[in-house]
Design a protein around this motif. Structure first.
Motif, PDB file in Angstrom:
ATOM      1  N   GLN A  32       0.825  -1.207   0.000  1.00  0.00           N
ATOM      2  CA  GLN A  32       0.000   0.000   0.000  1.00  0.00           C
ATOM      3  C   GLN A  32       0.861   1.260   0.000  1.00  0.00           C
ATOM      4  OE1 GLN A  32      -3.302   0.325  -0.536  1.00  0.00           O
ATOM      5  NE2 GLN A  32      -3.061  -1.848  -0.967  1.00  0.00           N
TER       6      GLN A  32
ATOM      7  N   PHE B  94       4.017   6.453  -0.839  1.00  0.00           N
ATOM      8  CA  PHE B  94       4.537   6.808   0.484  1.00  0.00           C
ATOM      9  C   PHE B  94       5.969   6.330   0.607  1.00  0.00           C
ATOM     10  CE2 PHE B  94       0.559   8.107   2.129  1.00  0.00           C
ATOM     11  CZ  PHE B  94       0.750   8.598   3.405  1.00  0.00           C
TER      12      PHE B  94
ATOM     13  N   LYS C 196       0.524   4.039  -2.961  1.00  0.00           N
ATOM     14  CA  LYS C 196       0.158   5.418  -2.608  1.00  0.00           C
ATOM     15  C   LYS C 196       1.333   6.381  -2.745  1.00  0.00           C
ATOM     16  CE  LYS C 196      -3.870   4.107  -1.189  1.00  0.00           C
ATOM     17  NZ  LYS C 196      -5.027   4.146  -0.609  1.00  0.00           N
TER      18      LYS C 196
ATOM     19  N   LEU D  76      -2.822   5.443   5.397  1.00  0.00           N
ATOM     20  CA  LEU D  76      -2.688   4.916   4.042  1.00  0.00           C
ATOM     21  C   LEU D  76      -4.031   4.813   3.306  1.00  0.00           C
ATOM     22  CD1 LEU D  76       0.035   2.190   4.681  1.00  0.00           C
ATOM     23  CD2 LEU D  76       0.313   4.406   3.560  1.00  0.00           C
ATOM     24  N   GLU D  77      -5.099   5.214   3.995  1.00  0.00           N
ATOM     25  CA  GLU D  77      -6.448   5.182   3.411  1.00  0.00           C
ATOM     26  C   GLU D  77      -6.749   3.822   2.795  1.00  0.00           C
ATOM     27  OE1 GLU D  77      -6.488   8.544   0.767  1.00  0.00           O
ATOM     28  OE2 GLU D  77      -6.791   9.943   2.429  1.00  0.00           O
ATOM     29  N   TYR D  78      -6.567   2.799   3.611  1.00  0.00           N
ATOM     30  CA  TYR D  78      -6.776   1.416   3.179  1.00  0.00           C
ATOM     31  C   TYR D  78      -7.287   0.610   4.367  1.00  0.00           C
ATOM     32  CZ  TYR D  78      -5.827  -3.180   1.198  1.00  0.00           C
ATOM     33  OH  TYR D  78      -5.958  -4.455   0.726  1.00  0.00           O
TER      34      TYR D  78
END
Length: 72
Positions: free
Chosen positions: A15, A21, A19, A58-60
């Motif tokens: 993730q 990151f 994303k 992480l918006e997951y």
């Protein structure tokens, strides 16, 4: 422990890549030291509080993997 146990660290790493990151970004968002992130993302398990923080940063929904693992 099951042989097909979920490795959350692998999912966190994936993730992060999706994303865009960097390790320093994750460290800043989680309030951790940047040097601790490589070890942090190698973990297979996280406590609930940290898992929820990871979900937000992480918006997951990492919890979906735990639900799926429990159903098997």
């Amino acid at each position: 422990m099951k042989n097909n146990e979920i490795n959350l660290g692998t999912i966190v790493r994936k993730q992060m890549q999706l994303k865009g990151f960097k390790q320093a970004d994750l460290a800043k968002e989680l309030g951790l030291h940047a040097r601790s992130i490589p070890q942090f993302i190698r973990r297979k398990h996280y406590n609930t509080k940290m898992l929820i923080r990871l979900c937000n940063v992480l918006e997951y929904d990492f919890l979906q993997h735990l639900y799926a693992d429990n159903e098997n």
